[in-house]
Design a protein around this motif. Structure first.
Motif, PDB file in Angstrom:
ATOM      1  N   MET A   1      49.642 101.842  34.493  1.00  0.00           N
ATOM      2  CA  MET A   1      50.363 100.687  34.010  1.00  0.00           C
ATOM      3  C   MET A   1      51.829 101.097  33.826  1.00  0.00           C
ATOM      4  N   LYS A   2      52.747 100.287  34.342  1.00  0.00           N
ATOM      5  CA  LYS A   2      54.167 100.575  34.204  1.00  0.00           C
ATOM      6  C   LYS A   2      54.753  99.727  33.086  1.00  0.00           C
ATOM      7  N   ILE A   3      55.557 100.382  32.245  1.00  0.00           N
ATOM      8  CA  ILE A   3      56.256  99.681  31.179  1.00  0.00           C
ATOM      9  C   ILE A   3      57.725 100.095  31.233  1.00  0.00           C
ATOM     10  N   TYR A   4      58.579  99.265  30.658  1.00  0.00           N
ATOM     11  CA  TYR A   4      60.014  99.538  30.692  1.00  0.00           C
ATOM     12  C   TYR A   4      60.473 100.063  29.342  1.00  0.00           C
ATOM     13  N   ASP A   5      61.183 101.174  29.355  1.00  0.00           N
ATOM     14  CA  ASP A   5      61.761 101.765  28.155  1.00  0.00           C
ATOM     15  C   ASP A   5      63.203 101.264  28.062  1.00  0.00           C
ATOM     16  N   GLU A  10      64.556 103.112  31.756  1.00  0.00           N
ATOM     17  CA  GLU A  10      63.735 103.590  32.863  1.00  0.00           C
ATOM     18  C   GLU A  10      62.311 103.072  32.721  1.00  0.00           C
ATOM     19  N   GLU A  11      61.599 103.062  33.830  1.00  0.00           N
ATOM     20  CA  GLU A  11      60.191 102.691  33.795  1.00  0.00           C
ATOM     21  C   GLU A  11      59.362 103.919  33.459  1.00  0.00           C
ATOM     22  N   VAL A  12      58.294 103.684  32.685  1.00  0.00           N
ATOM     23  CA  VAL A  12      57.403 104.755  32.254  1.00  0.00           C
ATOM     24  C   VAL A  12      55.996 104.404  32.715  1.00  0.00           C
ATOM     25  N   GLU A  13      55.283 105.364  33.215  1.00  0.00           N
ATOM     26  CA  GLU A  13      53.895 105.164  33.654  1.00  0.00           C
ATOM     27  C   GLU A  13      52.963 105.629  32.533  1.00  0.00           C
ATOM     28  N   ILE A  14      52.028 104.748  32.136  1.00  0.00           N
ATOM     29  CA  ILE A  14      51.017 105.112  31.136  1.00  0.00           C
ATOM     30  C   ILE A  14      49.640 104.796  31.693  1.00  0.00           C
ATOM     31  N   ALA A  15      48.620 105.437  31.125  1.00  0.00           N
ATOM     32  CA  ALA A  15      47.254 105.257  31.629  1.00  0.00           C
ATOM     33  C   ALA A  15      46.628 103.960  31.118  1.00  0.00           C
ATOM     34  N   ASP A  16      46.704 103.707  29.804  1.00  0.00           N
ATOM     35  CA  ASP A  16      46.055 102.533  29.233  1.00  0.00           C
ATOM     36  C   ASP A  16      46.653 102.207  27.866  1.00  0.00           C
ATOM     37  N   TYR A  17      46.036 101.249  27.173  1.00  0.00           N
ATOM     38  CA  TYR A  17      46.577 100.791  25.900  1.00  0.00           C
ATOM     39  C   TYR A  17      46.534 101.882  24.829  1.00  0.00           C
ATOM     40  N   LYS A  18      45.667 102.861  24.976  1.00  0.00           N
ATOM     41  CA  LYS A  18      45.622 103.960  24.005  1.00  0.00           C
ATOM     42  C   LYS A  18      46.905 104.786  24.056  1.00  0.00           C
ATOM     43  N   ASP A  19      47.512 104.865  25.232  1.00  0.00           N
ATOM     44  CA  ASP A  19      48.813 105.525  25.339  1.00  0.00           C
ATOM     45  C   ASP A  19      49.879 104.746  24.569  1.00  0.00           C
ATOM     46  N   LEU A  20      49.781 103.416  24.585  1.00  0.00           N
ATOM     47  CA  LEU A  20      50.729 102.599  23.824  1.00  0.00           C
ATOM     48  C   LEU A  20      50.575 102.840  22.322  1.00  0.00           C
ATOM     49  N   MET A  24      53.397 104.257  19.718  1.00  0.00           N
ATOM     50  CA  MET A  24      53.735 103.653  18.423  1.00  0.00           C
ATOM     51  C   MET A  24      53.643 104.676  17.300  1.00  0.00           C
ATOM     52  N   LYS A  25      52.597 105.497  17.319  1.00  0.00           N
ATOM     53  CA  LYS A  25      52.448 106.536  16.294  1.00  0.00           C
ATOM     54  C   LYS A  25      53.599 107.537  16.345  1.00  0.00           C
ATOM     55  N   ASP A  26      54.185 107.720  17.523  1.00  0.00           N
ATOM     56  CA  ASP A  26      55.314 108.637  17.689  1.00  0.00           C
ATOM     57  C   ASP A  26      56.647 108.004  17.280  1.00  0.00           C
ATOM     58  N   GLY A  27      56.610 106.748  16.798  1.00  0.00           N
ATOM     59  CA  GLY A  27      57.810 106.133  16.240  1.00  0.00           C
ATOM     60  C   GLY A  27      58.503 105.083  17.076  1.00  0.00           C
ATOM     61  N   ARG A  28      57.926 104.683  18.179  1.00  0.00           N
ATOM     62  CA  ARG A  28      58.548 103.659  19.024  1.00  0.00           C
ATOM     63  C   ARG A  28      57.911 102.300  18.767  1.00  0.00           C
ATOM     64  N   GLN A  29      58.653 101.254  19.084  1.00  0.00           N
ATOM     65  CA  GLN A  29      58.140  99.888  18.992  1.00  0.00           C
ATOM     66  C   GLN A  29      57.702  99.435  20.373  1.00  0.00           C
ATOM     67  N   VAL A  30      56.573  98.733  20.441  1.00  0.00           N
ATOM     68  CA  VAL A  30      56.057  98.193  21.691  1.00  0.00           C
ATOM     69  C   VAL A  30      56.192  96.677  21.637  1.00  0.00           C
ATOM     70  N   ASP A  31      56.912  96.105  22.601  1.00  0.00           N
ATOM     71  CA  ASP A  31      57.129  94.666  22.667  1.00  0.00           C
ATOM     72  C   ASP A  31      56.273  94.083  23.784  1.00  0.00           C
ATOM     73  N   LEU A  32      55.416  93.139  23.427  1.00  0.00           N
ATOM     74  CA  LEU A  32      54.555  92.471  24.400  1.00  0.00           C
ATOM     75  C   LEU A  32      55.107  91.070  24.660  1.00  0.00           C
ATOM     76  N   ASP A  85      43.067  92.848  18.126  1.00  0.00           N
ATOM     77  CA  ASP A  85      44.347  92.151  18.015  1.00  0.00           C
ATOM     78  C   ASP A  85      45.439  92.647  18.949  1.00  0.00           C
ATOM     79  N   PHE A  86      45.405  93.886  19.363  1.00  0.00           N
ATOM     80  CA  PHE A  86      46.430  94.455  20.233  1.00  0.00           C
ATOM     81  C   PHE A  86      45.966  94.295  21.673  1.00  0.00           C
ATOM     82  N   LYS A  87      46.594  93.349  22.402  1.00  0.00           N
ATOM     83  CA  LYS A  87      46.124  93.009  23.746  1.00  0.00           C
ATOM     84  C   LYS A  87      47.253  93.071  24.772  1.00  0.00           C
ATOM     85  N   PRO A  88      47.623  94.270  25.174  1.00  0.00           N
ATOM     86  CA  PRO A  88      48.696  94.377  26.176  1.00  0.00           C
ATOM     87  C   PRO A  88      48.317  93.775  27.528  1.00  0.00           C
TER      88      PRO A  88
END
Length: 97
Positions: A1-5, A10-20, A24-32, A85-88
């Motif tokens: 899954m590609k997401i934009y930072d 830049e675009e970032v490649e992640i495996a699944d929602y667990k990576d998201l 978040m635990k590492d201090g970033r905000q995820v915008d859906l 509740d978290f449905k990317p």
């Protein structure tokens, strides 16, 4: 899954929602950015963007935006709530901020 930072521009490649969740635990905000507007059960709140961030390793907060305007409402969630509740997968676009 590609997401934009949006911080690193830049675009970032992640495996699944667990990576998201880890991001978040590492201090970033995820915008859906949702494909369509959502409303709560009572029709009180309508939104088209969810802003997810972590308060601790097991607590998360979700803030809302509608048509570019940040709403004053938020909801708290524990790590187990994220399963429901978290449905990317419902997002048209996912960004890190």
């Amino acid at each position: 899954m590609k997401i934009y930072d949006s911080v690193k521009k830049e675009e970032v490649e992640i495996a699944d929602y667990k990576d998201l969740i880890k991001i978040m635990k590492d201090g970033r905000q995820v915008d859906l950015y949702l494909k369509e507007k959502k409303s709560d059960d009572m029709g009180y709140l309508t939104w088209d963007v969810e802003h997810w961030s972590s308060v601790s390793d097991t607590r998360f907060i979700r803030c809302y935006s509608l048509e570019g305007r940040v709403l004053g409402d938020s909801t708290g969630h524990n790590i187990y709530d994220l399963e429901n509740d978290f449905k990317p997968e419902e997002a048209e676009k996912i960004e890190l901020s």
